[in-house]
Design a protein around this motif. Sequence first.
Motif, PDB file in Angstrom:
ATOM      1  N   MET A   1       0.849  -1.176   0.000  1.00  0.00           N
ATOM      2  CA  MET A   1       0.000   0.000   0.000  1.00  0.00           C
ATOM      3  C   MET A   1       0.895   1.241   0.000  1.00  0.00           C
ATOM      4  N   THR A   2       0.575   2.190  -0.862  1.00  0.00           N
ATOM      5  CA  THR A   2       1.318   3.433  -0.957  1.00  0.00           C
ATOM      6  C   THR A   2       0.800   4.424   0.071  1.00  0.00           C
ATOM      7  N   ASN A   3       1.699   5.140   0.699  1.00  0.00           N
ATOM      8  CA  ASN A   3       1.304   6.206   1.613  1.00  0.00           C
ATOM      9  C   ASN A   3       1.650   7.535   0.970  1.00  0.00           C
ATOM     10  N   LYS A  34     -12.585   2.828 -13.579  1.00  0.00           N
ATOM     11  CA  LYS A  34     -12.042   1.962 -12.532  1.00  0.00           C
ATOM     12  C   LYS A  34     -12.502   2.463 -11.166  1.00  0.00           C
ATOM     13  N   PRO A  35     -12.607   1.549 -10.206  1.00  0.00           N
ATOM     14  CA  PRO A  35     -13.048   1.985  -8.880  1.00  0.00           C
ATOM     15  C   PRO A  35     -11.962   2.771  -8.143  1.00  0.00           C
ATOM     16  N   LEU A  36     -12.422   3.750  -7.416  1.00  0.00           N
ATOM     17  CA  LEU A  36     -11.571   4.476  -6.499  1.00  0.00           C
ATOM     18  C   LEU A  36     -11.362   3.570  -5.292  1.00  0.00           C
ATOM     19  N   PRO A  37     -10.201   3.599  -4.653  1.00  0.00           N
ATOM     20  CA  PRO A  37     -10.070   2.793  -3.442  1.00  0.00           C
ATOM     21  C   PRO A  37     -11.162   3.166  -2.438  1.00  0.00           C
ATOM     22  N   ALA A  38     -11.557   2.211  -1.618  1.00  0.00           N
ATOM     23  CA  ALA A  38     -12.578   2.464  -0.599  1.00  0.00           C
ATOM     24  C   ALA A  38     -12.124   3.603   0.308  1.00  0.00           C
ATOM     25  N   GLU A  39     -13.082   4.321   0.877  1.00  0.00           N
ATOM     26  CA  GLU A  39     -12.754   5.470   1.714  1.00  0.00           C
ATOM     27  C   GLU A  39     -11.865   5.079   2.892  1.00  0.00           C
ATOM     28  N   ARG A  40     -12.084   3.913   3.468  1.00  0.00           N
ATOM     29  CA  ARG A  40     -11.223   3.465   4.574  1.00  0.00           C
ATOM     30  C   ARG A  40      -9.782   3.282   4.088  1.00  0.00           C
ATOM     31  N   ARG A  41      -9.635   2.734   2.904  1.00  0.00           N
ATOM     32  CA  ARG A  41      -8.299   2.540   2.332  1.00  0.00           C
ATOM     33  C   ARG A  41      -7.649   3.885   2.024  1.00  0.00           C
ATOM     34  N   LEU A  42      -8.436   4.818   1.455  1.00  0.00           N
ATOM     35  CA  LEU A  42      -7.908   6.156   1.177  1.00  0.00           C
ATOM     36  C   LEU A  42      -7.446   6.829   2.468  1.00  0.00           C
ATOM     37  N   GLN A  44      -6.301   5.421   5.095  1.00  0.00           N
ATOM     38  CA  GLN A  44      -5.022   4.810   5.476  1.00  0.00           C
ATOM     39  C   GLN A  44      -3.888   5.304   4.579  1.00  0.00           C
ATOM     40  N   GLU A  45      -4.142   5.346   3.263  1.00  0.00           N
ATOM     41  CA  GLU A  45      -3.103   5.760   2.321  1.00  0.00           C
ATOM     42  C   GLU A  45      -2.649   7.200   2.547  1.00  0.00           C
ATOM     43  N   TYR A  46      -3.576   8.067   2.944  1.00  0.00           N
ATOM     44  CA  TYR A  46      -3.266   9.471   3.137  1.00  0.00           C
ATOM     45  C   TYR A  46      -3.045   9.824   4.612  1.00  0.00           C
TER      46      TYR A  46
END
Length: 103
Positions: A1-3, A34-42, A44-46
């Motif tokens: 996962m990219t941060n 394409k799907p945007l990553p789920a809000e929970r994943r976003l 975490q990524e940000y």
Amino acid sequence: MTNYQLDDAPGYIYEKMANHLAERIATGDLAVGKPLPAERRLAQEYDVSLGTARHATHLLRKRGLVVTIRSLGTFVAEPAAPDRTPARRGDARDDRSRPDTAL
């Protein structure tokens, strides 16, 4: 996962996040359809709260960059078509101002 790191410039974090996501859409990193990553994943990524991620995706929806389909997710939207509103009356491009056009 990219941060992803958001800059320290003044402004709301959700706007910075939405702007970064918009850049990723513009460059094709997040492809149309394409799907945007789920809000929970976003979140975490940000490294932001879930509320901030939700606010950022809401802003992207408002800008027309993504669409959310209930129970399916949020997807990158097709680019908007150019505005093709008719010219104003008296404009040279307005057919009604030409003498050879019947009213």
